[in-house]
Scaffold this active site. Structure first.
Site, short mmCIF file in Angstrom:
data_model
loop_
_atom_site.label_atom_id
_atom_site.label_comp_id
_atom_site.label_asym_id
_atom_site.label_seq_id
_atom_site.Cartn_x
_atom_site.Cartn_y
_atom_site.Cartn_z
N GLY A 240 0.83 -1.18 -0.13
CA GLY A 240 -0.08 0.05 0.03
C GLY A 240 0.94 1.43 0.02
CG ASP B 29 -8.80 9.21 6.20
OD1 ASP B 29 -10.00 9.66 5.46
OD2 ASP B 29 -7.68 8.93 5.67
#
Length: 481
Positions: free
Chosen positions: A102, A247
């Protein structure tokens, strides 16, 4: 090389950064830190200023890619992995980097094998007991041919490299919050962390997961309930510590449909509730709020299209960090006293995405477009009330935005090509839960603890219990959930 070592306590034993004694070997993962070590922390910009600089950019997730075991062939990735291993003396003796899993705005995450797994406390690993009670190999005297002893299967971790562009206060805040959340259900724990010069890496458990886009359209209502129950379990743990994640989105909740377990990750934008905030009129009683001169002045302004030429209203500064499309209305209206309820709204957007089978559901380019998208659903009348709740004003001349908006039922039926029909009973229950999550007034929005008691999240409890313990061949490092 310096190591960032989490302690055993919480706020009474604050997170510390320290430097180990000079040694030719790699830094050991110490269990405690001396008081003098706090001098090594150099605070720079406060986190609010740092986050403000990232408001205009879409916050990407560190775990944006699924954890498939493809072979690394990209020369750039190989070069980056080699550079990381060389930056920390003795790193190769502790971890073996495998691939990049990622890349986000503030960090990159790699999958690595933990070479010294047996030397440390691994209470975060659910499967550590599986190897401990494995049957021993048969001996030749038992009537069978001698078999070689079985080697323990590799254990994996996630190595998060935090970019040097992040301020020290942001880095320290993320590690400090992760330290406080150790042991929380469905939350990614911090194993340890290291610092060498201006480079910081955090060692986290590796969690095998699937790409949200590969499975969300095929989820049944029961699957949705199990998914959301795991997510709200994590939110309940985080919010109980008065921490706002800020988030919440699918790429920050690593979920494995096979095991039906998920974990909340990426606390780079998280903050403690009440940190660097000012009172907002939304927390005052309605009678007192309507008496405020600012609200009266806004109501008396001529309601015309466009922006006023001479706007005398004072500017307002508030934390807007997060990902476009998942920001709560109070974030868009720059509420100066935001609460953990902004995470609940974002979780509701995820549920709306699954029910409508559209990802992303909201696709705005900025905050103004985001308000228009929300107003299209709820109508301009309710958006005006929400704006006044935070001492703001909302006006639009867009003809497609009606006064009352549309119901969630109509939106879901339209987006799934079932216009003219009715939602099944289980989907109606999901929509009822969705309304509680996507309430425009944060004070009326459901909390994480209340959500876990909702009838919708009770669906599939028996199936989830039966599925526990069923893991694939590579499920060796599942987090404690």
């Amino acid at each position: 090389m310096e190591s960032v070592v989490p302690g055993r306590g919480h706020r009474d034993q604050p997170f510390t950064i320290h430097e180990d004694a000079p040694s030719t070997a790699d830094t050991e993962m110490l269990e405690s830190a001396s008081p003098e070590d706090d001098d090594n922390v150099e605070q720079m910009d406060d986190m609010a200023d740092d986050m403000e600089g990232a408001d205009d950019e879409d916050q990407e997730s560190d775990y944006s890619a699924s954890s498939d075991d493809e072979v690394v062939e990209d020369p750039y990735v190989l070069q980056d992995m080699e550079k990381l291993q060389n930056s920390f003396p003795g790193f190769r003796e502790k971890y073996r980097l495998i691939k990049r899993i990622g890349e986000g705005t503030f960090s990159t995450v790699y999958k690595a094998e933990d070479l010294l797994y047996d030397d440390y406390d691994n209470s975060w690993d659910l499967d550590r007991d599986n190897d401990r009670y494995a049957p021993p190999p048969l001996r030749s005297g038992d009537g069978a041919e001698a078999q070689p002893s079985r080697r323990r299967k590799p254990k994996y971790v996630a190595v998060k490299k935090i970019y040097v562009t992040s301020s020290p206060s942001r880095i320290f805040n993320e590690l400090d919050l992760l330290h406080d959340l150790r042991g929380c259900k469905a939350v990614c724990p911090l194993i340890t962390a290291f610092r060498s010069a201006d480079q910081v890496i955090a060692i986290l458990p590796y969690f095998r997961h699937a790409d949200f886009r590969d499975y969300f359209r095929d989820m049944t209502v029961t699957d949705m309930a199990i998914y959301l129950r795991s997510l709200f379990t994590a939110l309940a743990s985080v919010h109980s510590h008065n921490i706002i994640h800020r988030d919440i989105k699918p790429t920050n909740f690593l979920y494995n449909p096979a095991t039906r377990r998920g974990v909340l990750v990426d606390f780079g934008l998280a903050e403690r509730e009440g940190y660097d905030c000012k009172p907002c009129v939304c927390h005052e009683p309605m009678a007192r709020r309507m008496k405020r001169a600012a609200v009266k002045k806004l109501a008396a302004m001529p309601r015309k299209g466009g922006y006023p030429r001479d706007d005398t209203r004072p500017s307002r500064r508030a934390n807007r960090a997060g990902t476009r499309g998942f920001r709560a209305p109070e974030v868009l209206f720059k509420c100066t006293e935001q609460t953990t309820k902004i995470d609940i709204w974002s979780a509701g957007v995820i549920l709306l995405t699954i029910l409508s089978k559209r990802f992303p559901f909201f696709n705005s380019a900025d905050d103004v477009e985001a308000m228009i998208e929300i107003a299209t659903i709820f109508g301009w009348h309710r958006m005006q009330q929400t704006a006044a709740l935070h001492g703001c004003m909302f006006e639009t001349t867009i003809p497609t935005i009606g006064k009352s908006g549309f119901s969630f039922e109509a939106i879901i039926l339209w987006s799934t090509n079932r216009s003219g029909k009715e939602l099944p009973e289980d989907e109606q229950l999901a929509v009822e839960f969705l309304k509680r999550c996507m309430e425009l007034d944060p004070s009326k929005r459901i909390s994480a603890e209340e959500a876990l008691r909702h009838e919708f999240l009770q669906l599939g409890l028996e199936q989830e219990a039966e599925g526990k313990g069923e893991t694939g061949d590579d499920e060796l490092d599942i987090l404690k959930v």
